[in-house]
Design an enzyme around this catalytic site. Structure first.
Site, short mmCIF file in Angstrom:
data_model
loop_
_atom_site.label_atom_id
_atom_site.label_comp_id
_atom_site.label_asym_id
_atom_site.label_seq_id
_atom_site.Cartn_x
_atom_site.Cartn_y
_atom_site.Cartn_z
N ASP A 99 50.55 112.22 -18.38
CA ASP A 99 50.61 110.80 -18.06
C ASP A 99 50.33 109.94 -19.30
O ASP A 99 49.76 110.40 -20.28
CB ASP A 99 49.56 110.45 -17.00
CG ASP A 99 50.02 110.82 -15.60
OD1 ASP A 99 51.22 111.03 -15.41
OD2 ASP A 99 49.16 110.91 -14.71
N GLU A 121 32.78 83.96 -3.29
CA GLU A 121 32.46 83.71 -4.70
C GLU A 121 31.77 84.91 -5.35
O GLU A 121 31.51 84.91 -6.55
CB GLU A 121 31.57 82.48 -4.84
CG GLU A 121 32.27 81.17 -4.55
CD GLU A 121 33.43 80.92 -5.51
OE1 GLU A 121 33.21 80.98 -6.74
OE2 GLU A 121 34.54 80.67 -5.03
N ARG A 163 43.77 111.38 -8.64
CA ARG A 163 44.85 112.13 -9.30
C ARG A 163 44.32 113.20 -10.25
O ARG A 163 45.03 114.15 -10.58
CB ARG A 163 45.77 111.18 -10.08
CG ARG A 163 46.50 110.18 -9.21
CD ARG A 163 47.40 109.28 -10.02
NE ARG A 163 48.66 109.95 -10.35
CZ ARG A 163 48.95 110.50 -11.50
NH1 ARG A 163 48.05 110.50 -12.48
NH2 ARG A 163 50.11 111.07 -11.71
N PRO A 198 35.48 91.24 -11.73
CA PRO A 198 36.15 90.87 -12.98
C PRO A 198 35.20 90.77 -14.16
O PRO A 198 35.63 90.71 -15.31
CB PRO A 198 36.77 89.50 -12.65
CG PRO A 198 36.01 88.99 -11.49
CD PRO A 198 35.57 90.18 -10.71
#
Length: 259
Positions: free
Chosen positions: A169, A116, A154, A89
């Site tokens: 897309d 963690e 893709r 993140p």
């Protein structure tokens, strides 16, 4: 393209990569996968991979030696210019531009953390990039790795049954996709837009472009601010906004590009 995934749960990937577009491309040899269980590089009989953090605090941290050995093992079997990517993140946000950049590479090594996180020294010594799939936290990097695999795969040649699908897309041209319709022509009182039944391909292309512009304006105006508009697109969007009761004067904040 070849993907090598480092994870504590290699079995988690098998089902996800056995169906649909990815499963077919894998069977045809267009995509290759290796999965390494990080726990195999533990150096004690209990196969320990984590320990308590220095300084205290909740949770456990993945040990640097175990992770470093696993990455070294994976890197040895990958092309030299295939980066090691840690799903985190704290990483740079994954967007279409980044996906297209990764799709040009011969392979990716994807490192999935747990607990963690991973000891910072292993990240500093072994990881080339950190990537985030969103501003939220998952239980581990495995599902984020699947997102990267699917998005990058893709864009590989012949992975999609219809190559033009990827070209149309959302985000490819900095816009969201237009709405799509199929049979029946009437459903729950709602009709397919007449232009799609007209057979006039020029009108259909223009309608789809206008809808893509309008949908992006309504849902992701930040994309338009970053991208700008051609004068023709500005005209199409102005018409769309007026037809839908919006304020076309707000378009003044958007830059106009050359047609």
């Amino acid at each position: 393209m070849h993907f090598h995934v480092l994870t504590l749960f290699p079995g988690l990937f098998e089902a996800a990569l056995s169906y649909g577009v990815l499963g077919r491309a894998r069977e045809q040899g267009r995509l290759g996968f290796d999965f390494t269980d990080i726990r195999d590089f533990s150096r004690d009989r209990h196969r320990t991979v984590d320990d308590r953090p220095f300084g205290g605090g909740p949770g456990m941290v993945m040990q640097p030696q175990v992770v470093s050995d696993a990455v070294d093992h994976a890197r040895a079997g990958m092309p030299e210019d295939a980066p090691v990517i840690y799903l985190s993140p704290q990483g740079a946000s994954l967007d279409h531009r980044k996906v297209a950049e990764l799709a040009e590479l011969p392979g990716l090594t994807l490192l999935c953390g747990r607990y963690e996180g991973i000891d910072e020294r292993a990240l500093e010594g072994r990881v080339d990039q950190e990537l985030s799939v969103g501003d939220y936290v998952l239980s581990g990097g495995e599902f984020a790795a699947l997102v990267v695999i699917d998005a990058v795969a893709r864009l590989q040649p012949e992975v999609l049954g219809e190559p033009a699908s990827a070209e149309e897309d959302s985000f490819v041209e900095g816009l969201l996709d237009c709405p799509h319709y199929t049979r029946p022509q009437r459903f729950e009182g709602r009709e397919v837009p007449e232009v799609l039944l007209s057979g006039d391909h020029a009108r259909i292309r223009q309608w789809r472009r206008q809808q893509a512009l309008g949908r992006t304006w309504e849902r992701r105006p930040d994309l338009l601010r970053e991208r700008g508009l051609t004068s023709r697109e500005r005209d199409l969007l102005t018409e769309y906004i007026r037809e839908n009761g919006g304020d076309a004067l707000l378009l003044r904040e958007l830059a106009v590009r050359e047609d």
